[in-house]
Design a protein around this motif. Structure first.
Motif, PDB file in Angstrom:
ATOM      1  N   GLU A   1       6.168   4.268  -0.427  1.00 51.51           N
ATOM      2  CA  GLU A   1       7.192   4.962  -1.197  1.00 51.51           C
ATOM      3  C   GLU A   1       8.108   5.803  -0.313  1.00 51.51           C
ATOM      4  OE1 GLU A   1       5.025   7.152  -4.085  1.00 51.51           O
ATOM      5  OE2 GLU A   1       4.644   5.416  -5.357  1.00 51.51           O
ATOM      6  N   SER A   2       7.561   6.375   0.761  1.00 52.72           N
ATOM      7  CA  SER A   2       8.404   7.188   1.636  1.00 52.72           C
ATOM      8  C   SER A   2       9.289   6.319   2.519  1.00 52.72           C
ATOM      9  CB  SER A   2       7.529   8.094   2.503  1.00 52.72           C
ATOM     10  OG  SER A   2       6.723   7.327   3.380  1.00 52.72           O
ATOM     11  N   ARG A   3       8.794   5.144   2.926  1.00 59.18           N
ATOM     12  CA  ARG A   3       9.571   4.295   3.837  1.00 59.18           C
ATOM     13  C   ARG A   3      10.601   3.453   3.118  1.00 59.18           C
ATOM     14  NH1 ARG A   3       7.143   7.889   6.691  1.00 59.18           N
ATOM     15  NH2 ARG A   3       7.321   7.495   8.917  1.00 59.18           N
ATOM     16  N   ASN A   4      10.708   3.587   1.847  1.00 57.51           N
ATOM     17  CA  ASN A   4      11.768   2.883   1.128  1.00 57.51           C
ATOM     18  C   ASN A   4      13.120   3.561   1.294  1.00 57.51           C
ATOM     19  OD1 ASN A   4      10.230   0.786   0.149  1.00 57.51           O
ATOM     20  ND2 ASN A   4       9.644   1.851  -1.728  1.00 57.51           N
ATOM     21  N   SER A   5      13.132   4.765   1.852  1.00 53.97           N
ATOM     22  CA  SER A   5      14.394   5.468   2.072  1.00 53.97           C
ATOM     23  C   SER A   5      15.198   4.762   3.161  1.00 53.97           C
ATOM     24  CB  SER A   5      14.118   6.919   2.489  1.00 53.97           C
ATOM     25  OG  SER A   5      13.377   7.589   1.482  1.00 53.97           O
ATOM     26  N   TYR A   6      16.512   4.891   3.072  1.00 57.48           N
ATOM     27  CA  TYR A   6      17.392   4.177   4.003  1.00 57.48           C
ATOM     28  C   TYR A   6      17.183   4.607   5.447  1.00 57.48           C
ATOM     29  CZ  TYR A   6      19.996   2.546  -0.077  1.00 57.48           C
ATOM     30  OH  TYR A   6      20.360   1.958  -1.252  1.00 57.48           O
ATOM     31  N   HIS A   7      17.027   5.916   5.658  1.00 57.97           N
ATOM     32  CA  HIS A   7      17.062   6.413   7.027  1.00 57.97           C
ATOM     33  C   HIS A   7      15.850   5.994   7.845  1.00 57.97           C
ATOM     34  CE1 HIS A   7      14.843   9.637   4.871  1.00 57.97           C
ATOM     35  NE2 HIS A   7      14.152   9.704   5.998  1.00 57.97           N
ATOM     36  N   HIS A   8      14.816   5.468   7.219  1.00 60.66           N
ATOM     37  CA  HIS A   8      13.652   5.002   7.973  1.00 60.66           C
ATOM     38  C   HIS A   8      13.884   3.633   8.595  1.00 60.66           C
ATOM     39  CE1 HIS A   8      10.858   8.236   7.203  1.00 60.66           C
ATOM     40  NE2 HIS A   8      11.207   8.240   5.934  1.00 60.66           N
ATOM     41  N   GLY A   9      14.945   2.953   8.216  1.00 64.07           N
ATOM     42  CA  GLY A   9      15.294   1.710   8.886  1.00 64.07           C
ATOM     43  C   GLY A   9      14.788   0.464   8.181  1.00 64.07           C
ATOM     44  N   LEU A  10      15.338  -0.673   8.604  1.00 66.87           N
ATOM     45  CA  LEU A  10      15.010  -1.949   7.975  1.00 66.87           C
ATOM     46  C   LEU A  10      13.600  -2.412   8.306  1.00 66.87           C
ATOM     47  CD1 LEU A  10      18.386  -3.809   8.659  1.00 66.87           C
ATOM     48  CD2 LEU A  10      17.668  -2.652   6.560  1.00 66.87           C
ATOM     49  N   VAL A  11      13.117  -2.110   9.500  1.00 61.80           N
ATOM     50  CA  VAL A  11      11.769  -2.549   9.876  1.00 61.80           C
ATOM     51  C   VAL A  11      10.727  -1.870   9.002  1.00 61.80           C
ATOM     52  CG1 VAL A  11      10.070  -2.564  11.740  1.00 61.80           C
ATOM     53  CG2 VAL A  11      12.452  -3.095  12.231  1.00 61.80           C
ATOM     54  N   ASN A  12      10.861  -0.574   8.807  1.00 58.06           N
ATOM     55  CA  ASN A  12       9.923   0.136   7.941  1.00 58.06           C
ATOM     56  C   ASN A  12      10.026  -0.346   6.502  1.00 58.06           C
ATOM     57  OD1 ASN A  12       8.324   2.001   9.452  1.00 58.06           O
ATOM     58  ND2 ASN A  12      10.169   3.190   9.853  1.00 58.06           N
ATOM     59  N   GLN A  13      11.246  -0.646   6.064  1.00 61.50           N
ATOM     60  CA  GLN A  13      11.391  -1.168   4.707  1.00 61.50           C
ATOM     61  C   GLN A  13      10.731  -2.536   4.560  1.00 61.50           C
ATOM     62  OE1 GLN A  13      15.443  -0.972   3.266  1.00 61.50           O
ATOM     63  NE2 GLN A  13      15.817   0.952   4.324  1.00 61.50           N
ATOM     64  N   ALA A  14      10.915  -3.400   5.581  1.00 63.21           N
ATOM     65  CA  ALA A  14      10.267  -4.715   5.527  1.00 63.21           C
ATOM     66  C   ALA A  14       8.753  -4.585   5.579  1.00 63.21           C
ATOM     67  CB  ALA A  14      10.764  -5.573   6.690  1.00 63.21           C
ATOM     68  N   LEU A  15       8.258  -3.652   6.383  1.00 66.78           N
ATOM     69  CA  LEU A  15       6.815  -3.430   6.429  1.00 66.78           C
ATOM     70  C   LEU A  15       6.308  -2.920   5.083  1.00 66.78           C
ATOM     71  CD1 LEU A  15       4.149  -3.215   7.974  1.00 66.78           C
ATOM     72  CD2 LEU A  15       4.853  -0.930   8.735  1.00 66.78           C
ATOM     73  N   GLY A  16       7.054  -2.012   4.469  1.00 68.95           N
ATOM     74  CA  GLY A  16       6.655  -1.524   3.154  1.00 68.95           C
ATOM     75  C   GLY A  16       6.638  -2.633   2.113  1.00 68.95           C
ATOM     76  N   ALA A  17       7.616  -3.555   2.176  1.00 65.72           N
ATOM     77  CA  ALA A  17       7.635  -4.674   1.228  1.00 65.72           C
ATOM     78  C   ALA A  17       6.425  -5.591   1.435  1.00 65.72           C
ATOM     79  CB  ALA A  17       8.926  -5.460   1.395  1.00 65.72           C
ATOM     80  N   ALA A  18       6.063  -5.816   2.704  1.00 65.02           N
ATOM     81  CA  ALA A  18       4.895  -6.655   2.976  1.00 65.02           C
ATOM     82  C   ALA A  18       3.610  -5.989   2.488  1.00 65.02           C
ATOM     83  CB  ALA A  18       4.804  -6.943   4.474  1.00 65.02           C
ATOM     84  N   ILE A  19       3.500  -4.687   2.685  1.00 62.94           N
ATOM     85  CA  ILE A  19       2.313  -3.972   2.190  1.00 62.94           C
ATOM     86  C   ILE A  19       2.277  -3.985   0.672  1.00 62.94           C
ATOM     87  CG2 ILE A  19       1.220  -1.704   2.094  1.00 62.94           C
ATOM     88  CD1 ILE A  19       2.206  -1.173   4.900  1.00 62.94           C
ATOM     89  N   THR A  20       3.450  -3.916   0.033  1.00 67.00           N
ATOM     90  CA  THR A  20       3.506  -3.976  -1.433  1.00 67.00           C
ATOM     91  C   THR A  20       2.937  -5.287  -1.956  1.00 67.00           C
ATOM     92  OG1 THR A  20       5.439  -2.530  -1.430  1.00 67.00           O
ATOM     93  CG2 THR A  20       5.042  -3.815  -3.415  1.00 67.00           C
ATOM     94  N   SER A  21       3.228  -6.389  -1.261  1.00 63.92           N
ATOM     95  CA  SER A  21       2.669  -7.681  -1.689  1.00 63.92           C
ATOM     96  C   SER A  21       1.151  -7.700  -1.587  1.00 63.92           C
ATOM     97  CB  SER A  21       3.269  -8.806  -0.851  1.00 63.92           C
ATOM     98  OG  SER A  21       2.878  -8.685   0.515  1.00 63.92           O
ATOM     99  N   LEU A  22       0.607  -6.991  -0.591  1.00 64.25           N
ATOM    100  CA  LEU A  22      -0.852  -6.885  -0.501  1.00 64.25           C
ATOM    101  C   LEU A  22      -1.398  -5.962  -1.582  1.00 64.25           C
ATOM    102  CD1 LEU A  22      -1.324  -6.605   3.377  1.00 64.25           C
ATOM    103  CD2 LEU A  22      -1.557  -8.625   1.935  1.00 64.25           C
ATOM    104  N   LEU A  23      -0.656  -4.919  -1.927  1.00 66.76           N
ATOM    105  CA  LEU A  23      -1.099  -4.015  -2.986  1.00 66.76           C
ATOM    106  C   LEU A  23      -1.125  -4.714  -4.345  1.00 66.76           C
ATOM    107  CD1 LEU A  23       0.686  -0.652  -2.064  1.00 66.76           C
ATOM    108  CD2 LEU A  23      -1.728  -1.214  -1.833  1.00 66.76           C
ATOM    109  N   LYS A  24      -0.275  -5.721  -4.504  1.00 60.16           N
ATOM    110  CA  LYS A  24      -0.318  -6.480  -5.768  1.00 60.16           C
ATOM    111  C   LYS A  24      -1.650  -7.192  -5.916  1.00 60.16           C
ATOM    112  CE  LYS A  24       4.665  -7.238  -6.150  1.00 60.16           C
ATOM    113  NZ  LYS A  24       5.760  -8.241  -6.170  1.00 60.16           N
TER     114      LYS A  24
END
Length: 865
Positions: free
Chosen positions: A279-302
Motif C-alpha cells: 500500500e505504501s509503494r503504490n505512491s508515485y514517488h517510490h518509482g515504477l520498480v517498487n510499483q511493479a514489485l507491489g503488483a507482483a506481491i499483490t498477485s501472491l496475496l490473492k
C-alpha cells in the motif's frame, strides 16, 4: 580500503568541516597508517576494530552502536569505509585536534560556543555563591540546553540522504504527482490492521468449554490473517512502520490452544508487513520498480486470501481445527516470511529503482536449491524488473532515457533536451556533453548489470550522438529484455547493441565528418606544421602584435590572418575558414598555473594582481578554431585550450628566434668595422649564436622529438580504433604527452624557459639599439662589454639550472624524451665546463676570464653557425 578511497573520504569530510585541502593531504597518510594498525590489531579487514574505536570515543557508545547497526540493516552504501576513516581519525591525534579546532571555529562563527562540563559546573557553583541577574540566568540556561542537544542528540532522530528525519516519516526521493488526500482520510481502504483506541470489554474465553474456545480462536485467527483484529486476539501496532505488529492472546485460554495459536500468529505479522509495503509503494514517488514489485506481491496475496477463504469454508462446516489450520498454512508461512523479510529490507533502506533489483537478485541467488522459495523470488524479481528493462531497452536501442522517477542507472543532467530537435541546444549540446551530460548512478545499477555498466553507458551515449544527426537511428536487432538469473543473456544483447552503436558513430565521425582531416588541420595551425603560414603570419602581424594588448585591433588581426592563409600553402586546406584569432589577457605561465592550481610560496609570482597585466600582443596572441557537432566531442573547448597553450609557447619561441635572426642579419655589417671595433662585438656575436642555438634546439625538440613523434604514435593507434571512447582517449593521450614533454605542465621548467626567452628578447633589443662601435668612445665600449657580460652570465647560469632540473626530473620520472634536451643544449659540454670553472673560481670577477678561457668553444660554436 585503498589509499585513494581514504584520500577521497578524508577530502570530503574535511571539506564539510571547513578545513583546507592541504590539511587533508597532510593527514591522509596518518589516517591510512592508523587504519592499517587497526586492521592488524583486529586480525582482519572486517572493520570491527574501527567500529569499536569510534564507539569508545563517542559520548554515548551505546547510541552510536545502535545507530550503526540501524544503518547497517538499511544496507547503506559506503558505511564501512566511512567508519574506517573515522576510526583512523580517532587514532590520529593531530588530525583529531585539527578537526576539533575547525569545528569550534565554525561554531564560534555561528555564535555557538562549546563548554566543557567542568566549566558549566563551575558556573553553577558561582550561581550558588553569586546572585545573578535574570539575563545571566537565561544565558546559562541556553548554554545548558545547547550543550545537552549537541552532546546527546535524540534517539528518535535519524540521518538520511535528505537530512534529519524523524522516525516513522518517509523520505520522498523521487518526483511525481502527490498522493490524493482522500487516500489518507479513508483508513478503511487499507487491508492492514487499523489503529483502534477503544476496545469492547468481553468475558474471559477460558470460562467456556475447550471445544468452544478452539472454535472461537479459529474465528479470530482467520480474521487476524486478513488484517482484522479478533475478539480474543488483540493487536498492538509497531512503532516502526516496517516492523510486524504485536499480538496478544487472551491469557485465560487453555495453554495448549494458546501455544498452537502463537505458532500461527507470525504468519499474520508477515501479512501485515507485506500489505503495508504494497500500500505504501503504490505512491508515485517510490518509482515504477517498487510499483511493479507491489503488483507482483499483490498477485501472491490473492492466492493467500484464497487460502484463507477456503479455510473459512471449512471452519463454517466445523471441519477445521487448530492442528489442521497450522498444517494448511505451514508452507504458506515460509513464503510469507520471505516476502516480509524482503519488504522490510527495502522499507528500511528506502531504496528504489536499481537498488531494489539488486536486493531482489541477491536474495534470489542466496535461495539456490530452496525450490519453491527461489521460484517465488525469481517471479518477484522478473516482475519488478519489467519497467527497468523497458528503460534499458530504450537506452540501448535508441539512446533515450525515459526515467520519470530517477530509477535508471544513467541520468541525463539536462533532461528533456534529447527530445528537442528543433532547438539550438539539440544541435550543439555543449562542450561538457560527453563527460558530464550522461553520468552513471552507482546506487541504481543492479548487481546483475554491474559488469556491463560501462558498456551500457557508452552504447546509449553513442546512439544519442548519432540521433543528433540521424533521428531515425535504431538498433536493427531488438530483443525484448527480461530479467534472467544467468548473465550470458545480457552479455550477448549488450555486446551486439554496443558493436552497432560504436561502429555507426565511428563511421559518422571518420567518414561523414572527416575527423582526421579536422585533426590534421588543427595540427597545421596550432602545432606550426605549416611553416610558410607561420612565416607569413608573423611577417604580416608583427607590427600590430607589437602594441599593447589593449591597443590591438581584433578586426585587423582577423584580416591579416585571412591574408596569411590565402597567401600560403594553407590555402588548399578545406577547413582554413574555421581558424580565427584569439587574444588572451594573461601570460602563458599564468594560464598554466591557473589550470594546475599550484599555490606554493615559490610560485606566487605567477598569479597576476587584480590589475590587468601589461602584455604585448605577441605575448597574448593565440589562434582559435570553430568546430561543429559532433566533431566538438573530440575538439571541445578544453582540448582547443590545450592546443592554444602549445601554440602560444611555440609561437613566442618563433618570435624570439626571429628577433635573434634579425640581430644576426644586422650584425653582418661588422665585417666592415675596423679590427678594434669588431673585437668589441666578438662576445656579443658569440652570445647571440648561443641564444640562437638554444632557441632553435628547443623548437626542434618540441616540434620533432615531441609533437611529431607523439603524432605518429597517435596516427598508428587511430588506424586500429574501434569506438569513440578510444578516439577520445588516444587524442587526450597525444595532447597530454605534448604538454608534458614540452615542459608546459612543469611550472618550474616553464618559468626557466620563460626567463631564458626574456633574456634573449632583452639582448636582441639591446643590440638593435646599440650605437655604431666605430663612432663610440672607450667608455661606451666598456659599458657595452659589461652589459654583454651580464647577459652572458644570466643566460649561461639559467641554462645550466634548466639542464640540472631537467636531469633531476628525468631521473625521478624516467622521462627519456625530456632528458634529450640536455644533449641538444649542451652537446659539446660548454655550459658544464663553464659552470665547473665558475664554481672552482668562486668569484664574479672570473666571468670575464671564463669567457676568454672558452674561446675555443666559442670558435666551435661559430663553426656550427
Amino acid at each position: 580500503m585503498s589509499e585513494f578511497r581514504i584520500h577521497h573520504q578524508v577530502s570530503e569530510l574535511f571539506s564539510l568541516l571547513g578545513l583546507s585541502p592541504d590539511t587533508a593531504e597532510k593527514y591522509t597518510e596518518q589516517l591510512r597508517d592508523s587504519v592499517e594498525r587497526g586492521r592488524g590489531s583486529e586480525g582482519g579487514p572486517s572493520g570491527g576494530g574501527a567500529v569499536r574505536a569510534v564507539a569508545e570515543a563517542a559520548p554515548d557508545p551505546a547510541a552510536f552502536l545502535a545507530n550503526y547497526h540501524e544503518l547497517k540493516s538499511r544496507n547503506v552504501q559506503g558505511l564501512d569505509g566511512l567508519v574506517e576513516v573515522l576510526g583512523g581519525l580517532v587514532g590520529s591525534v593531530g588530525a583529531r585536534e585539527a578537526v576539533e579546532g575547525s569545528s569550534k571555529l565554525r561554531l564560534r562563527e555561528d555564535g555557538i560556543s562549546l563548554s566543557s562540563v567542568s566549566d558549566i559546573l563551575a558556573d553553577i557553583q558561582n550561581v550558588t555563591n553569586t546572585k545573578l541577574s535574570a539575563d545571566q540566568l537565561n544565558k546559562l540556561r541556553e548554554r545548558l540546553l545547547r550543550e545537552s542537544q549537541l552532546r546527546h542528540a535524540p534517539a528518535s532522530l535519524r540521518i538520511g540522504e535528505g537530512g534529519v528525519e524523524r522516525e516513522g516519516e518517509r523520505r520522498i526521493q523521487c518526483p511525481g504527482p502527490e498522493t490524493p488526500p482522500w487516500l489518507h482520510n479513508r483508513p478503511y481502504l487499507s487491508l492492514d490492521f487499523l489503529k483502534t483506541e477503544n476496545r469492547h470489554q468481553v468475558a474471559a474465553l477460558g470460562d467456556i468449554a475447550s471445544t468452544s474456545q478452539e472454535h472461537q480462536l479459529i474465528e479470530d485467527v482467520l480474521s487476524v490473517m486478513l488484517g482484522v483484529e479478533g475478539t480474543y486476539i488483540t493487536v498492538t501496532l509497531p512503532v516502526k512502520h516496517y516492523d510486524p505488529p504485536i499480538f496478544s492472546v487472551d491469557p485465560s485460554v487453555e495453554p495448549s490452544l494458546s501455544t498452537l495459536v502463537s505458532r500461527i500468529l507470525p504468519l499474520c505479522g508477515h501479512y501485515s508487513q507485506v500489505v503495508k509495503f504494497v500500500e505504501s509503494r503504490n505512491s508515485y514517488h517510490h518509482g515504477l520498480v517498487n510499483q511493479a514489485l507491489g503488483a507482483a506481491i499483490t498477485s501472491l496475496l490473492k492466492d493467500y486470501m484464497l487460502l484463507v477463504t477456503q479455510l473459512e469454508e471449512q471452519h463454517r462446516r466445523w471441519a477445521l481445527t487448530l492442528h489442521k489450520l497450522y498444517f494448511y498454512v505451514e508452507k504458506t508461512m515460509a513464503v510469507m516470511a520471505l516476502l516480509a523479510d524482503v519488504t522490510k529490507v527495502i522499507s528500511k533502506s528506502e531504496c528504489h529503482g536499481g537498488g531494489v533489483l539488486t536486493l531482489l537478485h541477491d536474495r534470489t541467488l542466496s535461495l539456490t536449491g530452496s525450490g519453491q522459495l527461489q521460484d517465488v523470488m525469481l517471479f518477484l524479481t522478473q516482475a519488478a524488473a519489467v519497467p527497468y528493462m523497458d528503460m534499458l531497452a530504450k537506452w540501448l536501442y535508441r539512446g533515450i532515457i525515459k526515467d520519470p522517477y530517477q530509477e535508471f542507472m544513467v541520468v541525463d543532467r539536462e533532461s528533456g533536451r534529447e527530445e528537442d530537435k528543433n532547438g539550438e541546444d539539440a544541435k550543439d549540446p555543449g562542450d561538457d556533453y560527453w563527460g558530464k551530460r550522461y553520468t552513471p548512478v552507482p546506487h541504481n545499477i543492479p548487481s546483475f548489470l554491474q559488469p556491463h555498466a560501462n558498456v551500457i553507458l557508452r552504447t546509449g551515449k553513442y546512439l544519442n550522438v548519432i540521433r543528433q544527426s540521424d533521428e531515425g537511428v535504431t538498433c536493427p536487432q531488438q530483443e525484448t529484455l527480461t530479467y534472467d538469473l544467468h548473465r550470458c543473456f545480457y552479455a550477448e544483447v549488450i555486446e551486439s547493441t554496443y558493436n552497432f552503436a560504436s561502429k555507426r558513430l565511428l563511421e559518422l565521425l571518420m567518414k561523414e565528418k572527416d575527423l582526421m582531416g579536422r585533426l590534421r588541420s588543427v595540427k597545421h595551425y596550432f602545432l606550426l606544421d605549416q611553416g610558410d603560414f607561420v612565416v607569413q603570419l608573423m611577417s604580416l602581424c608583427e607590427e600590430e602584435l607589437s602594441k599593447n594588448i589593449d591597443d590591438v585591433l581584433p578586426t585587423r588581426l582577423e584580416s591579416l590572418l585571412e591574408l596569411a592563409l590565402r597567401t600560403s600553402a594553407a590555402n588548399s586546406d578545406l577547413y582554413k575558414d574555421d581558424v580565427e584569432c584569439d587574444l588572451q589577457p594573461i601570460t602563458l605561465i599564468n594560464q598554466m598555473q591557473r589550470i594546475l592550481s599550484i599555490e606554493v610560496e615559490e610560485e606566487q609570482d605567477f598569479f597576476p594582481s587584480e590589475e590587468r597585466l601589461q602584455l604585448t600582443g605577441l605575448e597574448g596572441f593565440s589562434l582559435g578554431y570553430r568546430v561543429t557537432w559532433p566533431v566538438s566531442l573530440v575538439l571541445d573547448k578544453k582540448t582547443i585550450a590545450c592546443y592554444k597553450m602549445i601554440f602560444r609557447h611555440l609561437f613566442y619561441c618563433k618570435h624570439v628566434e626571429r628577433l635573434l635572426c634579425r640581430v644576426w642579419v644586422s650584425n653582418k655589417v661588422a665585417k666592415s668595422f675596423p679590427l678594434s671595433a669588431s673585437r668589441t662585438y666578438t662576445a656579443a656575436f658569440a652570445l647571440r649564436q648561443r641564444m640562437l642555438n638554444f632557441i632553435q634546439n628547443i623548437e626542434y625538440y618540441m616540434m620533432f622529438e615531441v609533437i611529431e613523434r607523439n603524432w605518429q604514435i597517435f596516427i598508428g593507434k587511430m588506424q586500429k580504433v574501434d569506438n569513440v571512447d578510444e578516439v577520445l582517449t588516444f587524442h587526450n593521450d597525444f595532447l597530454d604527452g605534448c604538454l608534458k614533454d614540452c615542459m608546459l605542465t612543469a611550472p618550474e621548467l616553464l618559468r626557466m624557459i620563460s626567463k631564458l626567452t626574456s633574456i634573449c628578447v632583452s639582448f636582441a633589443n639591446f643590440i638593435e639599439d646599440s650605437p655604431d662601435p666605430a663612432a663610440t668612445t672607450h667608455e661606451v665600449s666598456q659599458s657595452f662589454e659589461q652589459t654583454i657580460s651580464r647577459f652572458e652570465l644570466q643566460f649561461s647560469g639559467m641554462i645550466y639550472t634548466l639542464m640540472e632540473r631537467i636531469s633531476e626530473m628525468g631521473r625521478d620520472h624516467y622521462n627519456d624524451a625530456l632528458v634529450n634536451v640536455i644533449y641538444r643544449l649542451d652537446f659539446n659540454m660548454y655550459y658544464t665546463r663553464k659552470h665547473e670553472h665558475l664554481r672552482l673560481v668562486g668569484s664574479p670577477e672570473a666571468s670575464s676570464s671564463a669567457d676568454n678561457s672558452s674561446r675555443p668553444l666559442s670558435a666551435d660554436e661559430h663553426s656550427h653557425s
